[in-house]
Design an enzyme around this catalytic site. Sequence first.
Site, PDB file in Angstrom:
ATOM      1  N   ASP A   9      37.564  35.634  37.604  1.00  0.00           N
ATOM      2  CA  ASP A   9      37.153  36.214  36.322  1.00  0.00           C
ATOM      3  C   ASP A   9      37.986  35.586  35.218  1.00  0.00           C
ATOM      4  OD1 ASP A   9      35.623  37.763  34.618  1.00  0.00           O
ATOM      5  OD2 ASP A   9      36.864  39.548  34.842  1.00  0.00           O
ATOM      6  N   GLY A  10      37.400  35.506  34.052  1.00  0.00           N
ATOM      7  CA  GLY A  10      38.088  35.043  32.863  1.00  0.00           C
ATOM      8  C   GLY A  10      37.895  36.068  31.761  1.00  0.00           C
ATOM      9  N   GLU A  47      36.602  31.493  32.362  1.00  0.00           N
ATOM     10  CA  GLU A  47      35.759  31.717  33.544  1.00  0.00           C
ATOM     11  C   GLU A  47      35.754  30.466  34.423  1.00  0.00           C
ATOM     12  OE1 GLU A  47      34.405  34.517  34.478  1.00  0.00           O
ATOM     13  OE2 GLU A  47      34.005  35.708  32.692  1.00  0.00           O
ATOM     14  N   ASP A  69      31.444  36.692  37.680  1.00  0.00           N
ATOM     15  CA  ASP A  69      30.532  37.454  36.820  1.00  0.00           C
ATOM     16  C   ASP A  69      30.065  36.614  35.626  1.00  0.00           C
ATOM     17  OD1 ASP A  69      32.742  37.448  35.137  1.00  0.00           O
ATOM     18  OD2 ASP A  69      33.113  39.594  35.283  1.00  0.00           O
ATOM     19  N   HIS A 124      32.506  44.445  35.702  1.00  0.00           N
ATOM     20  CA  HIS A 124      32.848  45.819  35.321  1.00  0.00           C
ATOM     21  C   HIS A 124      31.879  46.830  35.926  1.00  0.00           C
ATOM     22  CE1 HIS A 124      35.508  43.749  32.585  1.00  0.00           C
ATOM     23  NE2 HIS A 124      34.475  43.090  32.120  1.00  0.00           N
ATOM     24  N   ASP A 134      39.742  40.764  36.894  1.00  0.00           N
ATOM     25  CA  ASP A 134      39.752  41.134  35.481  1.00  0.00           C
ATOM     26  C   ASP A 134      41.132  41.640  35.075  1.00  0.00           C
ATOM     27  OD1 ASP A 134      38.316  41.717  32.901  1.00  0.00           O
ATOM     28  OD2 ASP A 134      38.946  43.751  33.425  1.00  0.00           O
TER      29      ASP A 134
END
Length: 149
Positions: A9-10, A47, A69, A124, A134
Amino acid sequence: MKNVIIYTDGACSGNPGPGGYGAVLIHKSHRKELSGGDPATTNNRMEMLAAIIALEALKEPCEVSLYSDSKYLVDAIQKGWAIRWKQNNWMRNKKDPALNTDLWERLLKLLEKHEVCLHWVKGHAGNPENERCDALARAAIDEIKIKLI
């Protein structure tokens, strides 16, 4: 080949702004967490960097299931956009240049080394590993913000 599961994740505080990335690598009972950031970046760059750093951490060619994501990342690889952009001298179409070409170059080389299957996961949405990535990315942003003070 070893089978490795990677979640990435970024995140960015402002876009552009200070950004961070997080990655969780899982092989059998082994787990490794990676994170870092940049004081002036974009969400898409973070990301991508999460995936790159995770793949670069692998010491030998592996079969990888990579979960992200980021539709930008997943679609550009799964739909062949990144390869097409490279073939077209990093142009998305006749008038628009592709962005983040430095990172796409790194990622495409890694995809030649490893057998990678990308999977999109909703961010999320309660996926524990995505949530952990995250948290790692946001912690990296917090560290950068402290250094900027």
